[in-house]
Enzyme design. Structure first.
Site, short mmCIF file in Angstrom:
data_model
loop_
_atom_site.label_atom_id
_atom_site.label_comp_id
_atom_site.label_asym_id
_atom_site.label_seq_id
_atom_site.Cartn_x
_atom_site.Cartn_y
_atom_site.Cartn_z
N HIS A 50 1.77 4.38 -2.89
CA HIS A 50 1.85 5.84 -2.71
C HIS A 50 3.23 6.35 -3.14
O HIS A 50 3.35 7.39 -3.78
CB HIS A 50 1.65 6.20 -1.23
CG HIS A 50 0.22 6.19 -0.76
ND1 HIS A 50 -0.77 6.93 -1.36
CD2 HIS A 50 -0.38 5.55 0.28
CE1 HIS A 50 -1.93 6.74 -0.71
NE2 HIS A 50 -1.73 5.90 0.28
N HIS A 96 0.82 -1.21 0.00
CA HIS A 96 0.00 0.00 0.00
C HIS A 96 0.87 1.27 0.00
O HIS A 96 0.75 2.13 -0.88
CB HIS A 96 -0.92 -0.04 1.23
CG HIS A 96 -1.85 1.13 1.34
ND1 HIS A 96 -3.18 1.07 0.98
CD2 HIS A 96 -1.66 2.40 1.76
CE1 HIS A 96 -3.76 2.24 1.17
NE2 HIS A 96 -2.85 3.07 1.65
N GLU A 97 1.76 1.35 0.98
CA GLU A 97 2.60 2.55 1.06
C GLU A 97 3.57 2.60 -0.12
O GLU A 97 3.92 3.68 -0.60
CB GLU A 97 3.36 2.59 2.39
CG GLU A 97 2.48 2.52 3.64
CD GLU A 97 1.35 3.54 3.69
OE1 GLU A 97 1.46 4.60 3.03
OE2 GLU A 97 0.34 3.26 4.36
N GLU A 128 -4.81 7.68 -3.24
CA GLU A 128 -5.28 6.44 -2.64
C GLU A 128 -5.50 5.38 -3.72
O GLU A 128 -5.32 4.18 -3.47
CB GLU A 128 -6.56 6.72 -1.86
CG GLU A 128 -6.90 5.70 -0.80
CD GLU A 128 -5.90 5.60 0.34
OE1 GLU A 128 -5.09 6.53 0.54
OE2 GLU A 128 -5.92 4.56 1.03
#
Lengths: 505, 505
Positions: B273, B269-270, B299
């Site tokens: 980003h 997830h990170e 997101e």
């Protein structure tokens, strides 16, 4: 204090806090660069640091700051300030006057030259080629000579530079101190050279697990009273300590698998710097007095822990068994006494930062004498390698095979930091003088070391040194603690008695 | 471009750079607080962050900035700017207008209230006592209602808040999108509830060495194309990504010994980003366009990597054997297929941040509907717990035992971040819509995952999304990539087809 003074002083304090906040941010950005910032972010990062430094600088030379300082140093007003506040105002005034004395275009030209000169120095050092660096160093020296005129010549021209790192220290004083020191250390060093009782250091040259080295460093720092809730330990190429704020004083060390002693002593050294900053009186927090009072005193606190405590026999009587338990295989056949002798080996060498506790001071005295020649006798920069090599021959009996291991070894001159080197030996002398007093006031000193009871030592130093931060000048501090001004005999006594025993002189 | 415009624009750019530099410093100070700053330095650190934020803010509302923006948005001047520069000017103008529309005393009052309210929220959440927090939340909502009048009411009052996080998004649009999504997800969720083919997740509940988890996270990030020379991975309580500058985009994760999946998916997830920010066109560096274009698009990039890629079977066909090799003992009897099913278990639950890919959207829709009631229907704050519980019963079939696990679970409202929640579901919808196009343009998508050949995917996203940073609005971006505006059907299609197979619906 009258209300108007009070409110002006508040504004002045707020400007101080703002400058300190900029320093905290810059400190963290620098720390991060040294401990693990990604390579590709470095350029932008450097610009960010530059921007923040400029903003802090702008505040300290702003019209508002000038007016406030003019107001607060007005005699009628000044006498109404508390002593500590007076010191803060004086300190800022001194710095402001100094910065304003140099015309901005000269200052700007120097800021552009210095980083270029550093880059040149780096490659010249690598190739051992002084001639590639000489034109840059000549310009740096030329500009520094000009700056001295702007700052104002003190007793001698070199005095002006010395004073910037160690307030009120003079060439006259240092000449006397260093000549007394030299007169005792040069013969001592020669006796050691001729001694047949050389320590065996071969056991240090084994593999020591780095993770375990780190654990041992943390353990020792804890024993010293370093507060890990107000700091942290990381690794960097060159060890350093940095006080971001009173609750955040960080240290770094460097681990070498093949050299267990290096990290131990750099941790003790940086831990000493950090204890100083962690224990400054909280009242000073947020002001520019919440830092070490001079390079020399700061260095005395690191050397006191690294050398006077960390290279003593009583200390290792307590801690060597612990070190052995970290490295049982490597150290099982080595006694505390042998370890103590090994970490105190004296050897004339070419490189200052690798020098032992004794010869280190001779490296410094050489630099001091050369800097003095540069600024007081106009020694041409082109003569530096010859003068350097001659002094190394004379004081240390060694000659560099090329200038990379000689006159080019240190970064300081490349960015114009003349007058700085003396601080290192001042640190040694202050430390020995302070420990001499501590031993008198605390006769249990050796016993405390043997018992690993280091907190009374930290407390004594807090009371005598740490708490004051920059609110007392170095000369005031040393006089208040020891009852006399800087005296090199304590260092010479300490070194003579220590090595006499180790080398059976 | 005429010379005068050129030079004014340069000044404008320099002010941009300075604001970005402040953000870089603040970003590092925050990162440091989250990853290991010593406890005792936190208070001073917070003041330093506040000071730097204030300085950045002062630049953006300075008279000089106002004059520049007035000049640059003058029609004759504006048309001479390049498109990207126009966007930058418009963006700053929007932000400046917004900040200036609120009277400074109101803004100040809000800045004082928000942190106090957060502190109250924290203890209220702990004790599950909404009434302790209610007076603070009422004040926050009241002030936000006032702010809407200052900002200017758009189609509806809540539109004003939505627009701050997702430019040009409207209540009308979101109502339609969310009602279509709800209409498909609520029944899907019910079918899953009734399915007898529940994935077995028991094997996830073993001990997984944290050091190995970290190594596996690093490995996966490397596979994604995360550039470790332009970033670093650390641990923090709550995982996050932060772009300090284009060459320094850091991520954090959190390792749980008893949950190997958590760190895997937070790293993906990170990492998503971070890929976005690492691959913004270098031309935008130093401007405020060098960031994600909206919360929703940002997101979408994290969820695309975490869910559409990271929770797919082809991905684990490639990477599960690697994971097994890190944890042979724990996973030797578990197949890739079983692992895939376990990480895709759907379960109606009370807590948003623990929700699966499907029900997560229902958590968001509930918050969206409630926020809309607060601002468009003046729902009293005291009614929040009842409305919350009713909607959780209706959409998810669960009822919190106390408000700590219900209406008090999220931090957002306590500091007035209304309009933010929608971004999370927007991210899911954008991601599904973008992947739908990617699959058409790159029919080898699944094969690439199976082969662990992720670079074509990263390159495609760089070309379509990453490079533009904030220079294209979210609505423009999604239209340019997929040929249509935001369409929730792609997410519903994706979820239906995925769970149909997993739960044999």
């Amino acid at each position: 204090m009258d209300h108007n003074i009070q409110s002006k002083f508040e504004v002045f304090l707020n400007m101080n806090r703002k400058i300190k906040s900029y320093y905290e941010a810059i400190g963290l950005l620098d720390w991060d660069l040294a401990t693990g910032a990604p390579r590709k972010g470095v350029d932008t990062r450097s610009e960010t640091i530059g921007m923040l430094a400029t903003e802090a600088f702008k505040i300290s030379i702003s019209d508002e700051m000038k007016e406030l300082i003019t107001y607060l140093t007005n005699e009628d007003v000044f006498v109404q300030l508390q002593e500590q506040d007076q010191r803060l105002v004086e300190d800022l005034k001194l710095e402001m006057d100094r910065m304003q004395s140099v015309p901005p275009d000269k200052f700007q030209a120097f800021s552009v030259l210095a980083p270029k000169s550093q880059v040149q120095w780096e490659s010249a050092k690598e190739s051992g080629d002084f001639s590639a660096f000489e034109p840059y160093l000549s310009q740096i020296v030329e500009m520094k000579r000009e700056f001295i005129d702007y700052y104002g010549v003190k007793d001698t021209r070199y005095d002006t530079l010395l004073d910037m790192f160690e307030p009120d220290l003079t060439v006259a004083k240092l000449d006397e101190v260093f000549s007394r020191l030299k007169a005792r250390l040069v013969p001592l060093q020669e006796k050691i050279k001729n001694s047949v009782h050389k320590p065996d250091t071969s056991f240090l040259d084994q593999s020591f697990d780095i993770k375990k080295q780190e654990e041992f460093s943390r353990y020792l720092l804890g024993e010293m009273g370093y507060d890990f809730e107000a700091g942290r330990l990381d690794e960097s190429v060159h060890p350093f300590a940095t006080g971001l704020n009173p609750g955040d004083v960080r240290i770094t060390t460097h681990y070498y698998e093949k050299d267990v002693a290096s990290a131990v002593f750099s941790s003790l050294h940086e831990g000493g710097h950090a204890l100083y900053e962690q224990n400054i009186d909280p009242k000073l927090a947020g002001t520019l007095l919440a830092e070490g009072t001079s390079m020399g005193i700061h260095e005395s606190q690191s050397r006191l822990w690294e050398n006077m405590i960390g290279r003593s026999l009583p200390f290792w009587e307590r801690y060597y068994p612990v070190l052995q338990s970290y490295f049982p295989e490597q150290l099982k056949d080595v006694s505390a006494e042998s370890f103590y002798r090994a970490i105190n080996k004296v050897e004339s060498s070419l490189i200052r930062i690798e020098a032992d506790e004794l010869t280190y001071n001779l490296h410094i005295i050489i630099r001091y004498e050369i800097e003095k020649m540069l600024f007081n006798e106009n020694l041409p920069v082109s003569d530096l390698p010859a003068v350097w090599n001659e002094k190394y021959k004379q004081y240390l009996g060694v000659t560099p095979p090329h200038d990379g291991l000689g006159v080019l070894q240190d970064v300081h001159w490349s960015s114009g930091d003349f007058g700085y080197f003396a601080s290192y030996s001042l640190g040694n002398m202050y430390a020995a003088q302070i420990v001499n007093t501590m031993r008198k006031e605390m006769p249990e000193f050796d016993r405390y070391l043997r018992e690993g009871n280091l907190s009374p030592i930290k407390e004594w130093l807090t009371e005598k040194v740490y708490q004051y931060g920059k609110s007392r000048k170095p000369s005031e501090l040393i006089l208040a603690i020891t009852g006399e001004e800087l005296n090199p005999d304590y260092l010479a006594d300490y070194l003579e008695s220590k090595y006499k025993e180790i080398y059976s002189l």
